[in-house]
Enzyme design. Structure first.
Site, PDB file in Angstrom:
ATOM      1  CG  HIS A  19       0.411  -2.945  -0.693  1.00  0.00           C
ATOM      2  ND1 HIS A  19      -0.307  -1.779  -0.588  1.00  0.00           N
ATOM      3  CD2 HIS A  19      -0.160  -3.653  -1.693  1.00  0.00           C
ATOM      4  CE1 HIS A  19      -1.285  -1.787  -1.479  1.00  0.00           C
ATOM      5  NE2 HIS A  19      -1.215  -2.911  -2.161  1.00  0.00           N
ATOM      6  CG  ASP A 109      -0.821  -0.397   2.566  1.00  0.00           C
ATOM      7  OD1 ASP A 109       0.192  -0.511   1.892  1.00  0.00           O
ATOM      8  OD2 ASP A 109      -1.979  -0.453   2.097  1.00  0.00           O
TER       9      ASP A 109
END
Ligand code: UDP
Length: 471
Positions: A19, A109
């Site tokens: 990520h 995110d």
């Protein structure tokens, strides 16, 4: 004053290098536009350190999080992620409050849904950075409206679900996290989905041409009936540049040297993401399929999960996992790489002609920017959904039959390799993905759709900032 006026954003990735890396690619886009960025990182101190050295213009901030105290007890790794990120909210809040000037946006995110509470409290516009297909965003936003309420997806594998802008999807091809409606993870995700429209907008690692139908559905508000869908900005494809930012660019991986000696477009590359593994039986079956196809191959192999080895695979173990004599017989035309290959550089190499992939979104984008047709072999999380988008909607790949069963047979591996490498259908796939590659490059050019979308997003931010300055 100049400094205070400069637009500043905080990027907030979920846990893990998978990520963090895409967020750093996003940070570079902001920097190119003259926007200051701070990446706030909850864990991965090692990866953060490496990235900070490689990207001196990006500010990194480590956020300390109290231990949740139940590390072994999570039913699913994403449950831990959600818990840790929730526990990180106070640290995120203090960090944002202690900055010398208010930031213009918090970009989180897709798993950091709880962080939008902090943004709301501090009156900072929050945006999601969505690092899977735009079609997956369409599905997630629409899921609260059509998720079966009486039975689990796993109990009706052949049932067909319909989402705006996306081909019909069989229940078995929905995300693995959603399969069991009674599971913690399905409940947690179902709780997150309806919160996503609380954000100001979505930055998505895709591009308009690639997912025109999903984009149209989202823009028309079809995915969130009864409430407005925040604006969607497709700003991709953002992919890692390859070896250039590892700090060791002079060291070329041996598999690239090997590719140099192979004819153009002759090699089938097999790689299954950062975590993909196969049983010993499946490794043998795949080896047989590759051998029988007669084609050249570069294959990334890891320990089967039943070996429960966390260390890197040793050469002698590899010998034992493939059929007797396989490595010797294919020595002239095949290379097996243990554990990890520099995927982006491999895909960009002229010798590569096909890519057998688990359909992780980063891998799919890397295949697209390299113009390499895909043989889709989805394994876990949202990969089966991506397989549907890649094969049925985008027509950039074919699927190996039996991916949902215990074993994909050798003759199936052989058939799909031959199809892509030898047939007219394969030729058409290649032509189409080369077109997609050109469209991706166009999207990123000045004035291209992704460039314009990013500009629109920034304009929205600046408008808000200057309105605040006046008041
Ligand atoms: N990757 C790589 N070498 C490997 C396996 C993976 O460089 O042997 C990289 C790949 O290029 C991609 C990322 O790891 O950038 C995997 O991301 P993806 O979204 O495809 O899959 P995930 O690992 O999240 O399942």
């Amino acid at each position: 004053i100049e400094k205070q006026m400069k637009t500043t954003v905080v990027l907030y990735p979920s846990l893990g290098a998978g990520h963090l890396n895409p967020m750093v690619e996003l940070a570079k886009v902001f920097l190119r536009r003259g926007v200051s960025v701070i990446v706030a990182v909850v864990d991965s101190p090692d990866a953060m350190g490496r990235l900070a050295i490689a990207n001196p213009d990006i500010a990194f901030q480590h956020l300390p999080v109290p231990p949740t105290g139940k590390d072994d007890k999570y039913s699913h790794p994403i449950m831990r992620t959600i818990d840790v990120l929730r526990a990180a909210n106070p640290a995120l809040r203090s960090f944002l409050l202690e900055l010398p000037a208010p930031v213009d946006a918090l970009v989180v995110d897709m798993f950091c849904t709880d962080a939008i509470d902090v943004a709301a409290e501090l009156d900072i516009p929050a945006y999601f950075f969505f690092t899977s297909a735009l079609a997956d965003l369409a599905i997630m936003l629409h899921l609260p409206y059509n998720f079966p309420r009486t039975a689990s997806l796993k109990d009706m594998p052949e049932a067909v679900l319909h989402f705006p802008g996306v081909p019909p999807i069989r229940a078995m091809d929905m995300a693995t996290t959603m399969q069991d409606r009674e599971s913690d993870i399905a409940r947690a995700r179902l709780h997150q989905c309806p919160r996503m429209p609380e954000a100001r907008g979505f930055l998505v690692n895709s591009f308009d041409w690639l997912e025109a139908r999903a984009l149209e559905a989202l823009r028309r508000g079809l995915c969130t009936p009864g409430r407005s869908t925040p604006p969607v900005y497709c700003i991709g494809p953002l992919v890692q540049p390859g070896n250039t930012n590892t700090g060791r660019s002079w060291e070329r991986h041996a598999c690239l040297e090997w590719l140099d000696t192979q004819p153009n477009r002759s090699v089938v590359f097999l790689s299954f993401g950062s975590m993909g593994t196969f049983s010993a039986a499946q490794l043998r079956e795949t080896a047989r399929g590759l051998e029988n196809s007669g084609h050249r191959f570069l294959w990334v192999v890891r320990y089967p999960p039943e070996h429960q080895q966390s260390k890197s695979m040793e050469p002698e173990d590899l010998e034992a996992l493939v059929p007797d004599g396989f490595l010797e017989r294919t020595r002239e035309r095949g290379l097996v790489v243990r554990n990890w290959a520099p995927q982006m550089e491999v895909l960009r190499h002229d010798a590569v002609g096909a890519f057998v992939t688990h359909c992780g979104w980063n891998s799919a984008l890397e295949a697209i920017v390299s113009g390499v047709p895909m043989i889709c072999w989805p394994l876990y999380s949202e990969q089966r959904m991506n397989k549907v988008h890649l094969v049925e909607e985008m027509r950039l790949g074919v699927v190996v039959e039996g991916y949902e069963k215990e074993l994909v047979k050798a003759d199936q591996v052989e058939a799909k390799v031959r199809l892509v490498m030898e047939s007219d259908e394969g030729k058409k796939l290649r032509e189409r993905i080369v077109m997609a590659k050109e469209m991706a490059a166009d999207a990123l050019k000045e004035g291209g759709s992704s460039d314009v979308a990013f500009g629109e997003f920034l304009k929205g931010l600046k408008k808000k900032s200057s309105a605040e300055l006046k008041t």
